[in-house]
Design an enzyme around this catalytic site. Structure first.
Site, PDB file in Angstrom:
ATOM      1  N   ALA A 243       1.041  -1.265   0.065  1.00 49.03           N
ATOM      2  CA  ALA A 243      -0.030   0.097   0.098  1.00 49.03           C
ATOM      3  C   ALA A 243       0.834   1.218   0.042  1.00 49.03           C
ATOM      4  O   ALA A 243       0.525   2.041  -0.660  1.00 49.03           O
ATOM      5  CB  ALA A 243      -1.043   0.046   1.202  1.00 49.03           C
ATOM      6  N   ASN A 244       1.613   1.205   0.859  1.00 49.02           N
ATOM      7  CA  ASN A 244       2.777   2.403   0.776  1.00 49.02           C
ATOM      8  C   ASN A 244       3.438   2.596  -0.544  1.00 49.02           C
ATOM      9  O   ASN A 244       3.303   3.688  -0.863  1.00 49.02           O
ATOM     10  CB  ASN A 244       3.930   2.070   1.724  1.00 49.02           C
TER      11      ASN A 244
ATOM     12  N   GLY B 124      20.140   4.121   3.003  1.00 41.63           N
ATOM     13  CA  GLY B 124      20.207   5.097   4.103  1.00 41.63           C
ATOM     14  C   GLY B 124      20.783   6.354   4.119  1.00 41.63           C
ATOM     15  O   GLY B 124      20.674   7.122   2.791  1.00 41.63           O
TER      16      GLY B 124
ATOM     17  N   GLY C 187      22.945   7.024   0.681  1.00 38.48           N
ATOM     18  CA  GLY C 187      22.288   7.447  -0.695  1.00 38.48           C
ATOM     19  C   GLY C 187      21.785   5.997  -1.201  1.00 38.48           C
ATOM     20  O   GLY C 187      21.507   5.101  -0.620  1.00 38.48           O
TER      21      GLY C 187
ATOM     22  N   ASP D 260      10.864   9.396  11.622  1.00 41.56           N
ATOM     23  CA  ASP D 260      10.340   8.103  11.612  1.00 41.56           C
ATOM     24  C   ASP D 260      10.719   7.456  10.256  1.00 41.56           C
ATOM     25  O   ASP D 260      10.329   7.955   9.161  1.00 41.56           O
ATOM     26  CB  ASP D 260       8.922   8.170  11.660  1.00 41.56           C
TER      27      ASP D 260
ATOM     28  N   THR E  26      10.086   4.581   8.981  1.00 40.99           N
ATOM     29  CA  THR E  26       8.775   3.875   8.161  1.00 40.99           C
ATOM     30  C   THR E  26       8.425   4.332   6.936  1.00 40.99           C
ATOM     31  O   THR E  26       8.186   5.589   6.913  1.00 40.99           O
ATOM     32  CB  THR E  26       7.658   3.602   9.292  1.00 40.99           C
TER      33      THR E  26
ATOM     34  N   ASP F 256       9.714   2.284   0.873  1.00 45.83           N
ATOM     35  CA  ASP F 256       8.526   2.428  -0.031  1.00 45.83           C
ATOM     36  C   ASP F 256       8.317   3.612  -0.920  1.00 45.83           C
ATOM     37  O   ASP F 256       8.131   3.550  -2.032  1.00 45.83           O
ATOM     38  CB  ASP F 256       7.419   1.900   0.821  1.00 45.83           C
TER      39      ASP F 256
END
Length: 291
Positions: free
Chosen positions: A41-42, A210, A213, A234, A236, A240
């Site tokens: 979904a993300n 992260g 890059g 965050d 999360t 995605d």
């Protein structure tokens, strides 16, 4: 070109904590919120917000109808999402003061997808289209092969990673997108990209790193771009968001360097906000950050 994202839909229960709970420890939560989530979904929301034509396919229980409505409101085609018996998949997410997270994932309806529905769904797409997959639904190997049989460009993000992924028909994947944990688990050794490139020489590989890059490697060469520096709230849905923006820009015919830069900029905005689906930025927001 259309993108069919056959992926998960989850309800995310997010707890802000001072630190990630340790074995045998009980701690108090600082806050609690409920968000729409699931890697599938993300990624569909990221694609839609980036301006791509995306249809989401998957399954939820009756308790997940609001997820389908939310995706539709955000511009995602939802006619291939089946509402059936059982519980919608959900995740219990701890987010600490540095923005790092720990997640317990219950698959629920995401692991109740049958092959008849897979075939009926993919029959609506063809060789000009992209099939995007993650590892939060059942029968991913069948989906990879079904997409390839139809001539679709198969893009796979093996998240969450487990050892069974190594047994998937990854030689039929056109675009493999991994973070360092997934890449190292799949390669089985460092360095990640040279090892994966040797195993899958015709596959285009993207490694997200992260704060370091992202790197692209394929038969047409390699290129790396740096990350955008932000204060992390965050993490999360950062990966995605990267994937959604990368594929959306790819559909527009942008250069690999431009794809990576846009995707990194979008991911940076995402990690500066709380939540999963709700933290994914709009294309206009990303473009403003790049000027």
């Amino acid at each position: 070109m259309r993108i069919c994202n056959f992926g998960s839909l989850n309800i995310d229960y997010v707890y802000r904590v001072a630190h990630i709970v340790q074995p045998g420890e009980t701690i108090g939560g600082q806050s609690f919120e409920i968000f729409a989530g699931g890697k599938g979904a993300n990624q569909s929301v990221a694609l839609a917000r980036a301006g791509a034509s995306v249809a989401h396919a998957g399954r939820v229980g009756e308790d997940g109808r609001w997820l389908v409505e939310k995706l539709a409101d955000l511009g995602v085609e939802t006619q291939h999402i089946h509402v059936g018996d059982g519980r919608t998949g959900h995740a219990i997410i701890q987010v600490d003061q540095t923005g790092q997270n720990a997640i317990v994932l219950y698959p629920g309806a995401n692991h109740q997808i049958d092959r008849t529905r897979i075939d009926r769904t993919l029959d609506h797409f063809g060789a000009a289209d992209v099939l995007l997959l993650q590892n939060e639904i059942n029968d991913v190997p069948y989906l990879i092969e079904a997409g390839r049989r139809r001539g679709m460009t198969v893009c796979f993000n093996p998240a969450p990673f487990d050892e069974t992924v190594r047994e998937y028909p990854l030689d039929q994947v056109d675009l493999l997108i991994v973070n360092e944990t997934e890449g190292r688990g799949l390669a089985g050794a460092d360095p990640i990209i040279p090892t994966l490139a040797k195993q899958y020489p015709q596959t285009r590989i993207i490694l997200t790193q992260g704060k370091a890059g992202a790197t692209y490697h394929g038969p047409d060469g390699s290129i790396s771009v740096p990350a955008v520096s932000v204060d992390v709230v965050d993490t999360t849905a950062a990966g995605d968001t990267f994937i959604g923006y990368f594929l959306a820009a790819r559909a527009e015919g942008k250069s690999v360097k431009a794809l990576l830069e846009l995707a990194c900029a979008a991911a940076a905005i995402c990690v500066a906000k709380p939540g999963a689906t709700d933290s994914i930025p709009s294309r206009e927001e990303v473009q403003r950050s790049c000027t």
